[in-house]
Design a protein around this motif. Structure first.
Motif, PDB file in Angstrom:
ATOM      1  N   GLU A  96       0.827  -1.372  -0.092  1.00 26.72           N
ATOM      2  CA  GLU A  96       0.004  -0.022  -0.089  1.00 26.72           C
ATOM      3  C   GLU A  96       0.887   1.096   0.066  1.00 26.72           C
ATOM      4  O   GLU A  96       0.499   2.440  -0.557  1.00 26.72           O
ATOM      5  CB  GLU A  96      -0.869   0.086   1.135  1.00 26.72           C
ATOM      6  N   LYS A  97       2.098   1.194   0.903  1.00 26.43           N
ATOM      7  CA  LYS A  97       2.901   2.429   0.739  1.00 26.43           C
ATOM      8  C   LYS A  97       4.337   1.634   1.068  1.00 26.43           C
ATOM      9  O   LYS A  97       4.637   0.594   1.415  1.00 26.43           O
ATOM     10  CB  LYS A  97       2.580   3.293   1.924  1.00 26.43           C
ATOM     11  N   TRP A  98       5.352   2.641   1.060  1.00 27.02           N
ATOM     12  CA  TRP A  98       6.683   2.385   1.186  1.00 27.02           C
ATOM     13  C   TRP A  98       7.377   3.487   1.507  1.00 27.02           C
ATOM     14  O   TRP A  98       7.195   4.668   1.192  1.00 27.02           O
ATOM     15  CB  TRP A  98       7.415   1.491   0.139  1.00 27.02           C
ATOM     16  N   GLU A  99       8.624   3.416   2.225  1.00 28.28           N
ATOM     17  CA  GLU A  99       9.516   4.390   2.310  1.00 28.28           C
ATOM     18  C   GLU A  99      10.807   4.020   2.380  1.00 28.28           C
ATOM     19  O   GLU A  99      11.512   2.770   2.484  1.00 28.28           O
ATOM     20  CB  GLU A  99       9.169   5.034   3.868  1.00 28.28           C
ATOM     21  N   ASN A 100      11.890   5.068   2.070  1.00 25.44           N
ATOM     22  CA  ASN A 100      13.259   4.771   1.936  1.00 25.44           C
ATOM     23  C   ASN A 100      13.978   5.818   3.258  1.00 25.44           C
ATOM     24  O   ASN A 100      13.796   6.897   3.509  1.00 25.44           O
ATOM     25  CB  ASN A 100      13.832   5.118   0.584  1.00 25.44           C
ATOM     26  N   SER A 101      15.008   5.086   3.710  1.00 21.86           N
ATOM     27  CA  SER A 101      15.567   5.875   4.598  1.00 21.86           C
ATOM     28  C   SER A 101      16.439   7.122   4.385  1.00 21.86           C
ATOM     29  O   SER A 101      16.842   6.900   2.930  1.00 21.86           O
ATOM     30  CB  SER A 101      16.561   4.829   5.438  1.00 21.86           C
ATOM     31  N   GLU A 102      16.896   7.827   5.032  1.00 17.91           N
ATOM     32  CA  GLU A 102      17.688   8.824   4.648  1.00 17.91           C
ATOM     33  C   GLU A 102      19.104   8.730   4.000  1.00 17.91           C
ATOM     34  O   GLU A 102      19.316   9.314   2.983  1.00 17.91           O
ATOM     35  CB  GLU A 102      17.888   9.818   5.754  1.00 17.91           C
ATOM     36  N   ASP A 103      19.506   7.450   4.576  1.00 18.51           N
ATOM     37  CA  ASP A 103      20.835   7.052   3.777  1.00 18.51           C
ATOM     38  C   ASP A 103      20.591   6.163   2.515  1.00 18.51           C
ATOM     39  O   ASP A 103      21.530   5.858   1.856  1.00 18.51           O
ATOM     40  CB  ASP A 103      21.845   6.521   4.737  1.00 18.51           C
ATOM     41  N   GLY A 104      19.405   5.893   2.169  1.00 18.03           N
ATOM     42  CA  GLY A 104      18.987   5.242   1.178  1.00 18.03           C
ATOM     43  C   GLY A 104      19.367   3.783   1.036  1.00 18.03           C
ATOM     44  O   GLY A 104      19.051   2.918   0.184  1.00 18.03           O
ATOM     45  N   LEU A 105      19.575   3.224   2.189  1.00 19.28           N
ATOM     46  CA  LEU A 105      20.169   1.808   2.264  1.00 19.28           C
ATOM     47  C   LEU A 105      18.844   0.739   2.839  1.00 19.28           C
ATOM     48  O   LEU A 105      19.019  -0.231   2.778  1.00 19.28           O
ATOM     49  CB  LEU A 105      21.225   1.704   3.426  1.00 19.28           C
ATOM     50  N   THR A 106      17.913   1.561   3.488  1.00 21.04           N
ATOM     51  CA  THR A 106      16.822   0.639   3.943  1.00 21.04           C
ATOM     52  C   THR A 106      15.497   1.074   3.417  1.00 21.04           C
ATOM     53  O   THR A 106      15.120   2.288   3.201  1.00 21.04           O
ATOM     54  CB  THR A 106      16.764   0.826   5.468  1.00 21.04           C
ATOM     55  N   TRP A 107      14.865   0.105   2.797  1.00 23.69           N
ATOM     56  CA  TRP A 107      13.377   0.290   2.062  1.00 23.69           C
ATOM     57  C   TRP A 107      12.763  -0.624   3.003  1.00 23.69           C
ATOM     58  O   TRP A 107      12.562  -1.807   2.964  1.00 23.69           O
ATOM     59  CB  TRP A 107      13.397  -0.267   0.766  1.00 23.69           C
ATOM     60  N   THR A 108      11.253   0.179   3.068  1.00 25.95           N
ATOM     61  CA  THR A 108      10.382  -0.540   4.208  1.00 25.95           C
ATOM     62  C   THR A 108       9.005  -0.476   3.184  1.00 25.95           C
ATOM     63  O   THR A 108       8.395   0.248   2.698  1.00 25.95           O
ATOM     64  CB  THR A 108      10.143  -0.043   5.375  1.00 25.95           C
ATOM     65  N   PHE A 109       8.513  -1.675   3.116  1.00 26.07           N
ATOM     66  CA  PHE A 109       6.994  -1.894   2.243  1.00 26.07           C
ATOM     67  C   PHE A 109       6.138  -2.429   3.161  1.00 26.07           C
ATOM     68  O   PHE A 109       6.275  -3.465   4.036  1.00 26.07           O
ATOM     69  CB  PHE A 109       7.355  -2.784   1.164  1.00 26.07           C
ATOM     70  N   HIS A 110       5.021  -1.817   3.241  1.00 24.01           N
ATOM     71  CA  HIS A 110       3.749  -2.228   3.838  1.00 24.01           C
ATOM     72  C   HIS A 110       2.741  -2.694   3.000  1.00 24.01           C
ATOM     73  O   HIS A 110       2.059  -2.139   2.216  1.00 24.01           O
ATOM     74  CB  HIS A 110       3.219  -0.670   4.622  1.00 24.01           C
ATOM     75  N   LEU A 111       2.308  -3.976   3.382  1.00 21.80           N
ATOM     76  CA  LEU A 111       1.631  -4.989   2.456  1.00 21.80           C
ATOM     77  C   LEU A 111       0.178  -4.537   2.866  1.00 21.80           C
ATOM     78  O   LEU A 111      -0.378  -4.213   3.829  1.00 21.80           O
ATOM     79  CB  LEU A 111       1.808  -6.127   2.632  1.00 21.80           C
ATOM     80  N   ARG A 112      -0.758  -4.404   1.939  1.00 25.11           N
ATOM     81  CA  ARG A 112      -2.126  -4.209   1.849  1.00 25.11           C
ATOM     82  C   ARG A 112      -2.692  -5.888   2.408  1.00 25.11           C
ATOM     83  O   ARG A 112      -2.002  -6.962   2.469  1.00 25.11           O
ATOM     84  CB  ARG A 112      -2.690  -3.954   0.727  1.00 25.11           C
ATOM     85  N   ASP A 113      -3.958  -5.809   2.791  1.00 29.02           N
ATOM     86  CA  ASP A 113      -4.352  -7.182   3.336  1.00 29.02           C
ATOM     87  C   ASP A 113      -4.997  -7.708   1.927  1.00 29.02           C
ATOM     88  O   ASP A 113      -5.936  -7.322   1.376  1.00 29.02           O
ATOM     89  CB  ASP A 113      -5.774  -7.031   4.118  1.00 29.02           C
ATOM     90  N   TYR A 114      -4.064  -8.875   1.358  1.00 35.01           N
ATOM     91  CA  TYR A 114      -4.715  -9.603   0.249  1.00 35.01           C
ATOM     92  C   TYR A 114      -4.305 -10.986   0.130  1.00 35.01           C
ATOM     93  O   TYR A 114      -3.853 -11.546   1.098  1.00 35.01           O
ATOM     94  CB  TYR A 114      -4.403  -8.917  -1.079  1.00 35.01           C
ATOM     95  N   SER A 115      -4.920 -11.752  -0.626  1.00 32.66           N
ATOM     96  CA  SER A 115      -4.999 -13.360  -0.556  1.00 32.66           C
ATOM     97  C   SER A 115      -4.532 -14.020  -1.619  1.00 32.66           C
ATOM     98  O   SER A 115      -4.493 -13.584  -2.706  1.00 32.66           O
ATOM     99  CB  SER A 115      -6.329 -13.653   0.037  1.00 32.66           C
TER     100      SER A 115
END
Length: 553
Positions: free
Chosen positions: A89-108
């Protein structure tokens, strides 16, 4: 002059179909679209070969990618030239560009089980697993620990991907990567169910009934050598947006057969047609029976020389350059393929380096060598190999299959090299596309024609192929300076410096070292029946995106 009603687009990221005319299908059987009552939501499209597999950890060919991306849902999806939220559904990248975090939607999945972050973790770890031998593994070496595990120097649990919780996925990179988000649409990063893979064992990917699906469609049938039938996935999270009930993907290698089927409306889409057929369709466009889309599609056809040729011939760069320059590329597109554009470079039009179209900023390097004498280059190369330049050499060209179009193309190369270089050219024919691909990647060939299409919108999707040891390095090309330039460019955030690195590396690949010989840039001429709406063709996505397609009476 008659008004042309087709849509011409020059692409930066993708070709996206804008249907501009309407009409009726009329008189079709139950497998197509009848003209009475409610219009069946059925589309008929074509592919030229069977998918190699349904195992997304192993895929690298267009036919397989298309089926996978229509039946599975990754973190993002390409729509109208843009990456949009899909499994995430959304994602963000850390300030140093090394960490990406993805937030999954509720799907099957299609069996009702929830898609979790662990399904992505398993997919990432499996693509790096040495025994799986994913040909694209090197593309993802920016993920921490991926290269070490892939080369038997590390552990799976040390790879920089983890499930924070069921719906949160985190990647850790070795260095900031300008195009990392583009990779999230890549077929090898689609979620994968560990229980299904382990249950099927080595047979996973051969039987559609042993695969679960997370995308807009599921595979209902796979009749190898004939067709694949997709059905709407009722458990898809965005099922309301999917209007098609059925998509029939017919295996039709011959272009002439595809034309006949399109003329008879048993195909609703025909892609990459020759100019003479395109001209024949103009009246139907004017009548509103057919719509079209034309423009650059980021792909290149090229000659692969086996740089590790066991017969020595193509281990020499001057010999390779002689074979490259001996080809009349302009005559090839005018008289043989009758489509596309002659290529004197490797990176095609339609790809950006930052905000700049790469090919518009960098001149095609092979054009500067057009006046060199290929016979003299061949003579020098043979002398360097310790061979008699006055004795006729013999080489073998491997062609993909035995269909009519392929034979004509193979005979063109044969005549060009025999007439312009005075060499003897034998033609070897693979039994089918899958066998051809296997022979290429195992290096059991001397010279062959192949190609590559963009997986994402960046020159790295092409330049990364020929880094030493890459799983898709079909020519077994190896040059330390090329490797250094491309690897630096992969992490360089200054787009001006990055452009110069790619420019120099491309010159090394096709001019200085002539590891391959570029042939054509794809100029797509695609046509569809005017009752087909919402279809798009996305560079880096499937060969045709069916999610938003519907049939209008």
């Amino acid at each position: 002059m008659r008004k042309k009603k087709h849509l011409a687009i020059t692409l930066a990221t993708a070709l996206v179909l804008a249907t501009i005319l309407t009409g009726c299908g009329g008189g079709k059987d139950t497998e197509t679209n009848s003209s009475g009552g409610n219009t069946p939501q059925v589309i008929n499209v074509a592919t030229t070969q069977d998918p190699a597999s349904l195992d997304t950890s192993k895929l690298a060919d267009s036919a397989s990618n298309t089926v996978a991306q229509e039946t599975q849902e990754g973190l993002v999806r390409l729509e109208d030239k843009k990456l949009v939220a899909a499994g995430a559904e959304k994602w963000e990248n850390s300030e140093d560009g090394l960490t990406w975090t993805f937030h999954l939607r509720d799907y099957s999945w299609s069996d009702g089980q929830k898609v979790t972050a662990d399904d992505y973790v398993y997919a990432v770890r499996r693509l790096f697993e040495p025994e799986v031998a994913c040909p694209n593994a090197g593309i993802f070496y920016m993920i921490k620990g991926g290269e070490a595990y892939n080369t038997n120097k590390g552990k799976a649990e040390d790879i920089g991907v983890k499930a924070i919780d069921e719906k949160t996925l985190e990647f850790t990179l070795n260095e900031p990567t300008p195009y990392f988000l583009q990779l999230m649409n890549f077929v090898n990063l689609l979620p994968l169910r560990q229980d299904m893979v382990e249950k099927a064992g080595d047979a996973y990917g051969t039987d559609p009934q042993q695969v679960v699906y997370s995308g807009p469609f599921v595979i209902d049938q796979w009749v190898k050598g004939s067709k694949i039938v997709l059905k709407k996935n009722e458990n898809y999270w965005d099922a309301e947006s999917v209007k098609l009930d059925t998509a029939n993907i017919h295996l039709v290698p011959e272009e002439a057969t595809r034309q006949q089927m399109f003329d008879g409306q048993s195909l609703d889409l025909i892609q990459n047609v020759k100019q003479e057929y395109s001209d024949m369709l103009e009246d139907r466009i004017d009548k509103g029976e057919v719509t079209s889309i034309k423009g650059y599609y980021p792909s290149v056809g090229y000659i692969a020389f086996n740089n590790n040729d066991p017969n020595k011939i193509f281990t020499n760069e001057k010999v390779r350059l002689a074979f490259s320059l001996a080809l009349d590329r302009d005559g090839y597109v005018k008289n043989v393929t009758k489509k596309d554009q002659a290529a004197y470079a490797f990176v095609p039009y339609g790809l950006n380096n930052g905000d700049e179209v790469f090919r518009e900023a960098v001149e095609e390097p092979l054009k500067a060598l057009k006046n060199q004498d290929p016979k003299e280059l061949l003579k020098q190369g043979l002398q360097e190999l310790g061979l008699d330049p006055d004795k006729q050499i013999e080489v073998t060209f491997l062609q993909r299959n035995a269909d009519a179009d392929t034979r004509v193309i193979g005979e063109f190369y044969q005549s060009q090299w025999e007439e312009n270089l005075n060499v003897k050219v034998n033609i070897d024919t693979a039994s089918d596309g899958a066998t051809f691909n296997t022979m290429i990647m195992k290096g059991t060939y001397q010279v062959a024609q192949t190609g590559w299409g963009a997986d994402y919108n960046d020159p790295m999707t092409f330049m990364g192929l020929f880094i030493t040891g890459d799983g898709n390095n079909s020519a077994f090309f190896s040059d330390s300076q090329y490797d250094e330039l491309v690897k630096k460019a992969s992490t360089e955030l200054d787009m001006g410096k990055r452009l110069e690195m790619f420019k120099e590396a491309e010159k090394i690949l096709i001019a200085d070292k002539a590891g391959i010989a570029p042939l054509t840039f794809n100029v797509a001429s695609n046509y569809l029946q005017s009752y087909v709406k919402g279809l798009s063709i996305e560079a880096g996505g499937p060969a045709y995106e069916l999610k938003h397609v519907y049939i209008e009476k």
